[in-house]
Design an enzyme around this catalytic site. Structure first.
Site, PDB file in Angstrom:
ATOM      1  N   ASP A  45       0.821  -1.211   0.000  1.00  0.00           N
ATOM      2  CA  ASP A  45       0.000   0.000   0.000  1.00  0.00           C
ATOM      3  C   ASP A  45       0.859   1.266   0.000  1.00  0.00           C
ATOM      4  OD1 ASP A  45      -2.297   1.444  -0.014  1.00  0.00           O
ATOM      5  OD2 ASP A  45      -2.885   0.993   2.047  1.00  0.00           O
ATOM      6  N   ASN A  67     -10.654  -2.878  -5.985  1.00  0.00           N
ATOM      7  CA  ASN A  67      -9.894  -1.924  -6.807  1.00  0.00           C
ATOM      8  C   ASN A  67     -10.515  -1.685  -8.190  1.00  0.00           C
ATOM      9  OD1 ASN A  67      -6.615  -2.909  -5.538  1.00  0.00           O
ATOM     10  ND2 ASN A  67      -7.916  -1.200  -4.918  1.00  0.00           N
TER      11      ASN A  67
HETATM   12  C1  FPP Z   1      -1.929   0.224  -3.332  1.00  0.00           C
HETATM   13  O1  FPP Z   1      -1.490   1.557  -3.364  1.00  0.00           O
HETATM   14  C2  FPP Z   1      -1.463  -0.469  -4.514  1.00  0.00           C
HETATM   15  C3  FPP Z   1      -2.235  -0.999  -5.493  1.00  0.00           C
HETATM   16  C4  FPP Z   1      -3.709  -0.950  -5.497  1.00  0.00           C
HETATM   17  C5  FPP Z   1      -1.645  -1.634  -6.663  1.00  0.00           C
HETATM   18  C6  FPP Z   1      -0.398  -2.386  -6.384  1.00  0.00           C
HETATM   19  C7  FPP Z   1       0.174  -2.773  -7.648  1.00  0.00           C
HETATM   20  C8  FPP Z   1       1.498  -2.855  -7.910  1.00  0.00           C
HETATM   21  C9  FPP Z   1       2.585  -2.649  -6.955  1.00  0.00           C
HETATM   22  C10 FPP Z   1       1.914  -3.190  -9.281  1.00  0.00           C
HETATM   23  C11 FPP Z   1       1.594  -4.549  -9.799  1.00  0.00           C
HETATM   24  C12 FPP Z   1       2.123  -5.697  -9.033  1.00  0.00           C
HETATM   25  C13 FPP Z   1       2.822  -6.735  -9.528  1.00  0.00           C
HETATM   26  C14 FPP Z   1       2.873  -8.002  -8.786  1.00  0.00           C
HETATM   27  C15 FPP Z   1       3.560  -6.662 -10.782  1.00  0.00           C
HETATM   28  P1  FPP Z   1      -2.565   2.711  -3.455  1.00  0.00           P
HETATM   29  O2  FPP Z   1      -2.705   3.095  -4.883  1.00  0.00           O
HETATM   30  O3  FPP Z   1      -3.827   2.313  -2.787  1.00  0.00           O
HETATM   31  O4  FPP Z   1      -1.824   3.852  -2.663  1.00  0.00           O
HETATM   32  P2  FPP Z   1      -2.524   5.005  -1.811  1.00  0.00           P
HETATM   33  O5  FPP Z   1      -3.220   4.338  -0.655  1.00  0.00           O
HETATM   34  O6  FPP Z   1      -1.341   5.820  -1.377  1.00  0.00           O
HETATM   35  O7  FPP Z   1      -3.433   5.743  -2.723  1.00  0.00           O
END
Ligand code: FPP
Length: 261
Positions: free
Chosen positions: A24, A72
């Site tokens: 996250d 998501n």
């Molecule tokens: C959470 O951060 C992250 C996600 C919803 C996506 C995670 C995806 C990746 C790291 C890339 C793909 C993964 C692989 C295995 C190749 P957020 O966007 O919710 O952050 P925030 O809470 O700061 O808005």
């Protein structure tokens, strides 16, 4: 001793077998740098590569990464498209390396919602790594634990309807064998980055006896050093599984004697 454990001063006997991570903080990392959110996800993928390689090297048996939740899908179309593009790019680029590094790749979640080309890329990598014997790399994609549990219940109901099992036969083992994570070692360690204190529908059944670690670092800044620090904290936790501390230390002594033989 494994050279990577030696270098990082980790006790290989006190490592978790299976780690699950909620990655996250990508969006906040990007906002802080006045970058678009996708730049945070891009940096997040770099961390996925670094952490995966390190876990494989120190002998972790399974790593489950929460890449995209069922929830998501509610994000703006542009961001969903961006994350899917990154996943496509990652699987294409890493296919050879993952296969050659003896990693077993698996996706958990409801993949019917993914686009057909991504499903094909995933299936090809799962097939090509099926007989590998190294670390399981499990990516939770379009995943939600409630959905996973309901899928397991449906599978069990089908087995009962076909008279393959009786309702009284249903035990934890049968239930676990119907979960997406079937065959993986028990989840020992849960990590969530970015200072959020929630499990957000991730591996709810599997979390029953996991040690929980919440930390403030945003996922794009979560490096090997940080993981080593958490693994050292993990090695100091006493996991009792319902037993008394005396029973635990007796059991540890018995296994130490067994190992010396
Ligand atoms: C959470 O951060 C992250 C996600 C919803 C996506 C995670 C995806 C990746 C790291 C890339 C793909 C993964 C692989 C295995 C190749 P957020 O966007 O919710 O952050 P925030 O809470 O700061 O808005």
């Amino acid at each position: 001793m494994n050279i990577y454990c030696d270098k990082s001063k980790l006790n290989p006997l006190k490592l978790p077998r299976h780690i699950g991570i909620v990655m996250d903080g990508n969006g906040r990392w990007a906002s802080k740098k006045h970058l678009p959110r996708i730049a945070g996800h891009r940096k997040g993928v770099e961390r996925v590569q670094e952490i995966t390689e390190f876990c494989g090297n120190i002998g972790i048996e399974a790593l489950t990464l929460f890449a995209f939740s069922d929830e998501n899908w509610r994000r703006p179309e542009e961001e969903v498209g961006g994350i899917m593009g990154l996943l496509r790019w990652y699987i294409r680029k890493e296919h050879k390396r993952i296969t050659e590094n003896n990693v077993r790749f698996r996706v958990i979640g409801d993949r019917r919602k993914l686009s057909s080309d991504i499903i094909e890329l995933i299936s090809a990598l799962e097939k090509d790594t099926y007989h590998n014997t190294g670390m399981h790399l499990c990516v939770a994609l379009s995943y939600g634990s409630h959905g996973e549990i309901l899928r397991a219940v449906r599978k069990i109901v089908e087995k009962v309807k076909e008279n393959l099992i009786y309702p009284d036969d249903i035990d934890e083992q049968i239930f676990e064998s119907c979960l997406d994570t079937q065959g993986l070692p028990p989840l020992d360690m849960f990590i969530r980055t970015s200072g959020e204190y929630r499990v957000s529908n991730f591996l709810l059944w599997q979390l029953a006896y996991a040690e929980l670690f919440f930390n403030e670092v945003l996922w794009p800044d979560f490096d090997t050093e940080k993981l080593i620090e958490l693994l050292k904290q993990y090695s100091l936790r006493e996991r009792r599984f319902g037993m008394t501390p005396e029973q635990v230390s007796l059991k540890q002594n018995e296994s130490a004697i067994y190992l010396k033989r």
